[in-house]
Write an enzyme that holds these catalytic residues in place. Structure first.
Site, PDB file in Angstrom:
ATOM      1  N   LYS A 118     144.742   3.018  34.358  1.00 51.84           N
ATOM      2  CA  LYS A 118     145.744   1.504  34.088  1.00 51.84           C
ATOM      3  C   LYS A 118     144.507   0.271  34.454  1.00 51.84           C
ATOM      4  O   LYS A 118     144.511  -0.835  34.131  1.00 51.84           O
ATOM      5  CB  LYS A 118     146.619   1.899  34.969  1.00 51.84           C
ATOM      6  CG  LYS A 118     147.101  -0.275  35.082  1.00 51.84           C
ATOM      7  CD  LYS A 118     148.445   0.269  35.733  1.00 51.84           C
ATOM      8  CE  LYS A 118     148.215  -0.407  37.398  1.00 51.84           C
ATOM      9  NZ  LYS A 118     148.032  -1.382  38.213  1.00 51.84           N
ATOM     10  N   ASN A 119     143.577   0.572  35.852  1.00 56.66           N
ATOM     11  CA  ASN A 119     143.029  -0.928  35.907  1.00 56.66           C
ATOM     12  C   ASN A 119     141.983  -1.175  35.455  1.00 56.66           C
ATOM     13  O   ASN A 119     141.569  -1.703  35.653  1.00 56.66           O
ATOM     14  CB  ASN A 119     143.110  -0.560  37.887  1.00 56.66           C
ATOM     15  CG  ASN A 119     144.274  -0.696  38.863  1.00 56.66           C
ATOM     16  OD1 ASN A 119     145.583  -1.184  38.303  1.00 56.66           O
ATOM     17  ND2 ASN A 119     144.484  -0.590  39.779  1.00 56.66           N
ATOM     18  N   CYS A 164     154.342 -11.742  45.144  1.00 56.04           N
ATOM     19  CA  CYS A 164     154.444  -9.820  44.702  1.00 56.04           C
ATOM     20  C   CYS A 164     154.952  -9.108  46.220  1.00 56.04           C
ATOM     21  O   CYS A 164     155.086  -9.578  47.336  1.00 56.04           O
ATOM     22  CB  CYS A 164     152.983  -9.886  45.101  1.00 56.04           C
ATOM     23  SG  CYS A 164     152.298  -8.603  44.210  1.00 56.04           S
ATOM     24  N   ARG A 175     148.809 -12.851  47.050  1.00 58.54           N
ATOM     25  CA  ARG A 175     147.835 -12.687  45.622  1.00 58.54           C
ATOM     26  C   ARG A 175     147.679 -13.945  45.089  1.00 58.54           C
ATOM     27  O   ARG A 175     148.089 -13.854  44.074  1.00 58.54           O
ATOM     28  CB  ARG A 175     148.265 -11.753  45.446  1.00 58.54           C
ATOM     29  CG  ARG A 175     148.085 -10.272  45.886  1.00 58.54           C
ATOM     30  CD  ARG A 175     148.906  -9.065  45.041  1.00 58.54           C
ATOM     31  NE  ARG A 175     148.199  -8.421  43.771  1.00 58.54           N
ATOM     32  CZ  ARG A 175     148.302  -7.608  42.976  1.00 58.54           C
ATOM     33  NH1 ARG A 175     149.142  -6.958  42.853  1.00 58.54           N
ATOM     34  NH2 ARG A 175     147.355  -6.862  42.313  1.00 58.54           N
ATOM     35  N   ASP A 211     144.623   1.250  47.332  1.00 55.41           N
ATOM     36  CA  ASP A 211     145.831   1.644  46.423  1.00 55.41           C
ATOM     37  C   ASP A 211     146.197   3.536  46.755  1.00 55.41           C
ATOM     38  O   ASP A 211     147.284   4.135  46.327  1.00 55.41           O
ATOM     39  CB  ASP A 211     145.050   1.871  44.939  1.00 55.41           C
ATOM     40  CG  ASP A 211     145.075  -0.026  44.899  1.00 55.41           C
ATOM     41  OD1 ASP A 211     144.650  -0.131  43.290  1.00 55.41           O
ATOM     42  OD2 ASP A 211     145.854  -0.562  45.510  1.00 55.41           O
ATOM     43  N   ARG A 234     154.558   1.985  35.947  1.00 46.21           N
ATOM     44  CA  ARG A 234     153.621   1.290  35.556  1.00 46.21           C
ATOM     45  C   ARG A 234     152.185   1.360  35.867  1.00 46.21           C
ATOM     46  O   ARG A 234     151.317   0.960  35.000  1.00 46.21           O
ATOM     47  CB  ARG A 234     153.780  -0.466  36.740  1.00 46.21           C
ATOM     48  CG  ARG A 234     155.504  -0.841  36.907  1.00 46.21           C
ATOM     49  CD  ARG A 234     154.713  -2.119  37.712  1.00 46.21           C
ATOM     50  NE  ARG A 234     153.701  -2.827  37.362  1.00 46.21           N
ATOM     51  CZ  ARG A 234     153.549  -3.738  38.064  1.00 46.21           C
ATOM     52  NH1 ARG A 234     154.613  -4.837  39.238  1.00 46.21           N
ATOM     53  NH2 ARG A 234     152.476  -4.934  37.809  1.00 46.21           N
TER      54      ARG A 234
HETATM   55  C1  EPZ Z   1     143.273  -5.658  41.922  1.00 47.62           C
HETATM   56  O1  EPZ Z   1     143.961  -6.390  41.913  1.00 47.62           O
HETATM   57  C2  EPZ Z   1     144.522  -4.056  41.489  1.00 47.62           C
HETATM   58  N1  EPZ Z   1     144.387  -3.858  40.615  1.00 47.62           N
HETATM   59  C3  EPZ Z   1     145.384  -3.550  42.569  1.00 47.62           C
HETATM   60  O2  EPZ Z   1     145.839  -2.102  42.106  1.00 47.62           O
HETATM   61  C4  EPZ Z   1     144.790  -3.679  43.967  1.00 47.62           C
HETATM   62  O3  EPZ Z   1     145.311  -3.168  45.108  1.00 47.62           O
HETATM   63  C5  EPZ Z   1     143.599  -4.457  43.783  1.00 47.62           C
HETATM   64  O4  EPZ Z   1     142.503  -4.531  43.211  1.00 47.62           O
HETATM   65  C6  EPZ Z   1     142.393  -4.012  45.218  1.00 47.62           C
HETATM   66  O5  EPZ Z   1     141.419  -3.125  45.327  1.00 47.62           O
HETATM   67  C7  EPZ Z   1     144.147  -4.216  39.682  1.00 47.62           C
HETATM   68  O6  EPZ Z   1     142.714  -4.085  39.153  1.00 47.62           O
HETATM   69  C8  EPZ Z   1     144.756  -4.424  38.053  1.00 47.62           C
HETATM   70  P1  EPZ Z   1     142.249  -8.760  44.713  1.00 47.62           P
HETATM   71  P2  EPZ Z   1     143.670  -7.821  42.710  1.00 47.62           P
HETATM   72  O7  EPZ Z   1     141.719  -9.361  43.941  1.00 47.62           O
HETATM   73  O8  EPZ Z   1     142.616  -8.063  41.876  1.00 47.62           O
HETATM   74  C9  EPZ Z   1     142.897 -11.704  47.805  1.00 47.62           C
HETATM   75  C10 EPZ Z   1     147.871  -0.711  41.780  1.00 47.62           C
HETATM   76  O9  EPZ Z   1     148.391  -0.320  42.734  1.00 47.62           O
HETATM   77  N2  EPZ Z   1     142.852 -12.835  47.061  1.00 47.62           N
HETATM   78  O10 EPZ Z   1     140.164  -7.382  45.073  1.00 47.62           O
HETATM   79  O11 EPZ Z   1     144.732  -8.096  42.204  1.00 47.62           O
HETATM   80  C11 EPZ Z   1     144.149 -11.075  47.561  1.00 47.62           C
HETATM   81  O12 EPZ Z   1     145.373 -11.618  48.153  1.00 47.62           O
HETATM   82  C12 EPZ Z   1     147.300  -2.479  41.836  1.00 47.62           C
HETATM   83  O13 EPZ Z   1     147.665  -0.457  40.771  1.00 47.62           O
HETATM   84  C13 EPZ Z   1     142.477 -14.143  47.053  1.00 47.62           C
HETATM   85  O14 EPZ Z   1     143.397 -14.576  48.683  1.00 47.62           O
HETATM   86  O15 EPZ Z   1     143.328  -7.699  43.925  1.00 47.62           O
HETATM   87  C14 EPZ Z   1     143.950  -9.665  48.673  1.00 47.62           C
HETATM   88  O16 EPZ Z   1     144.450 -10.209  49.859  1.00 47.62           O
HETATM   89  C15 EPZ Z   1     148.192  -3.137  43.447  1.00 47.62           C
HETATM   90  N3  EPZ Z   1     142.683 -15.007  45.901  1.00 47.62           N
HETATM   91  C16 EPZ Z   1     142.073  -9.460  48.275  1.00 47.62           C
HETATM   92  O17 EPZ Z   1     141.636 -10.551  47.637  1.00 47.62           O
HETATM   93  C17 EPZ Z   1     142.332 -14.264  45.048  1.00 47.62           C
HETATM   94  O18 EPZ Z   1     141.383 -15.751  43.761  1.00 47.62           O
HETATM   95  C18 EPZ Z   1     141.834  -8.135  47.447  1.00 47.62           C
HETATM   96  O19 EPZ Z   1     142.804  -8.696  46.016  1.00 47.62           O
HETATM   97  C19 EPZ Z   1     141.811 -13.044  44.710  1.00 47.62           C
HETATM   98  C20 EPZ Z   1     142.448 -12.212  45.590  1.00 47.62           C
END
Ligand code: EPZ
Length: 435
Positions: free
Chosen positions: A22-23, A120, A125, A309, A401
């Site tokens: 999915k990701n 969320c 996020r 995850d 999902r």
């Molecule tokens: C991706 O989410 C995945 N989703 C998530 O999978 C996964 O848990 C996550 O990466 C971490 O591996 C998809 O790929 C669609 P991040 P993402 O940006 O990109 C902070 C699932 O279960 N952050 O790597 O949204 C954020 O709050 C889902 O399949 C900021 O502060 O995660 C978090 O604490 C859930 N500012 C950390 O960084 C930003 O602009 C990592 O988030 C972006 C992120």
């Protein structure tokens, strides 16, 4: 609203097939915005988030033909006629990954209007790193009525250093940089296989990218990208979830169509717990949970560390291990939604800030439980597979999902699981579709 009914006690034995990631599929579908030619994606999983992205692209004016049931699950996307570069709140609120259209829309159309994602279940996020990177590439960013608006005649290459490692932030800005004028260097990038997967598609479309999968990615912008065909990676989190399912039920499971190289952290942790895990072929991993489980600690990290995850799924396993396991969640600030439901089933878990302490082994008893976020829901399925009696899991649209036909796959290896209520996955939309 769909529910699962699961009777615990059966060891899972046999071969279970992993679907496409999915990701990976979500950024790859967004990458199709970057060209007016057709993009063909194979191995797209039939999950709700893909349907949500289809609606999003179609709302913009794209033509999307999801290929479920066709050979290779072949999906075709044509963004020749994008008429409205907007990701509306109604869609974004159901899927934060909608922010992945931000970069491609600005790069191709010169403008993007994306609703700010809002809250969320697992944490704030924000997407501030996405917008900060776009500003560095020359986009003008405005905020109005809950929407982000990004504009640029043509993006210009820049040197971007991410304050934090962000998976979709890396993917979003990579998709913006490939059409920017000049060179872009991005440092402190995410190294997840999903980044490498979307970079492979972009390269097939004519992009010039070096270093995807490492923390420094270099891009030489090009004028135009063409169509391409690309096969999506297997889902490493689904594979990890099934490995835990084989371990927790004391089964003997062959997890097929996976990429063993992408699940090494989970395999290593299972071995530490006394589980027998081995690579049985180029896309095959065998897991045998035939002995007592030993407690072990996890601390979630960016790839290639132990994945966030897979944190909830591991916690279910830890309830069945002899001893005390600590589970530390370093990526998201609220990713323990599964704890209270596991406690209701008899688990002994205490949370203190980012660390949960699990004392096992505690027999679990079947209960009516509520699914919250996607991976917390997977954790409840795993717990129900070993609980004494029949559990009812409510709001399984959360599982739909990100897991394709999970009840059919688990039933195929001996689980006593069935779905009640509306049938999703290509038949009748559950009433939750409006959300
Ligand atoms: C991706 O989410 C995945 N989703 C998530 O999978 C996964 O848990 C996550 O990466 C971490 O591996 C998809 O790929 C669609 P991040 P993402 O940006 O990109 C902070 C699932 O279960 N952050 O790597 O949204 C954020 O709050 C889902 O399949 C900021 O502060 O995660 C978090 O604490 C859930 N500012 C950390 O960084 C930003 O602009 C990592 O988030 C972006 C992120």
């Amino acid at each position: 609203m769909d529910k699962f009914v699961i009777r615990g006690g059966n060891p899972l034995v046999g071969t279970i097939r992993v679907s496409g990631s999915k990701n990976s599929a979500l950024p790859c579908m967004a990458a199709a915005i970057l060209t007016d030619e057709e993009v063909v994606l194979e191995n797209i999983p039939q999950v709700r988030d893909i349907e949500t992205e289809r609606k999003l692209l179609v709302a913009m004016g794209a033509e999307v033909e999801l290929g479920y049931g066709r050979a290779q699950h072949r999906t075709t996307i044509s963004c020749r006629t994008i008429s409205d570069p907007t990701a509306p709140y109604e869609i974004v609120k159901t899927m934060r990954a909608s922010s992945l259209v931000l970069g491609p829309l600005v790069a191709r159309m010169g403008v993007a209007r994306v609703s700010m994602p809002g809250g969320c279940a697992i944490g704030a996020r924000p997407i501030d790193l996405h917008t900060k990177g776009l500003e560095m590439l020359g986009a003008k960013i405005g905020y109005e009525h809950g929407y982000i608006e990004a504009r640029a005649e043509r993006l210009k290459g820049a040197h971007i250093v991410f304050d934090k490692i962000t998976v979709t932030g890396t993917e979003d800005l990579l998709m913006a940089a490939v059409l920017a004028e000049g060179e872009t260097v991005m440092e402190n990038c995410a190294r997840e296989p999903e980044v490498t997967d979307v970079a492979a598609l972009l390269t097939a479309m004519g992009a010039q990218i070096h270093g995807a999968g490492t923390s420094t990615i270099e891009v030489k912008g090009v004028e135009k990208l063409h169509g391409a065909k690309h096969r999506i990676n297997p889902d490493r989190i689904e594979a990890g979830t099934f490995l835990v399912a084989g371990a927790i039920t004391g089964g003997d499971l062959l997890v097929a169509h996976c990429n063993p190289a992408h699940v090494t952290a989970v395999m290593g942790k299972l071995e530490e717990c006394g589980v027998r895990v081995e690579v049985a072929g180029k896309d095959l991993v065998r897991v045998r949970g035939d002995g007592a489980l030993k407690a072990a600690d996890i601390s979630t990290e960016e790839y290639p560390g132990y994945p966030t995850d897979m944190q909830a799924q591991y916690m279910a396993l830890a309830t069945q291990a002899d001893g005390t396991s600590t589970v530390t969640e370093n990526i998201f600030e609220n990713r323990f939604m599964h704890v209270q439901e596991l406690v209701r089933m008899g688990a002994n878990i205490r949370v203190d800030g980012r660390t949960a302490t699990v004392r096992g082994k505690t027999p679990l008893s079947a209960a009516a439980v509520m699914c919250s976020d996607l991976r917390a829901s997977a954790s409840l399925v795993l717990a129900a597979l070993v609980a004494d009696g029949e559990s009812i899991l409510d709001r399984v649209y959360n599982i739909d999902r990100g897991y394709e036909h999970i009840e059919e796959k688990l039933r195929g290896v001996g689980a006593q699981i069935r779905r009640m209520g509306n049938v999703f996955q290509g038949k009748r939309e559950p009433e939750m579709a409006a959300l």
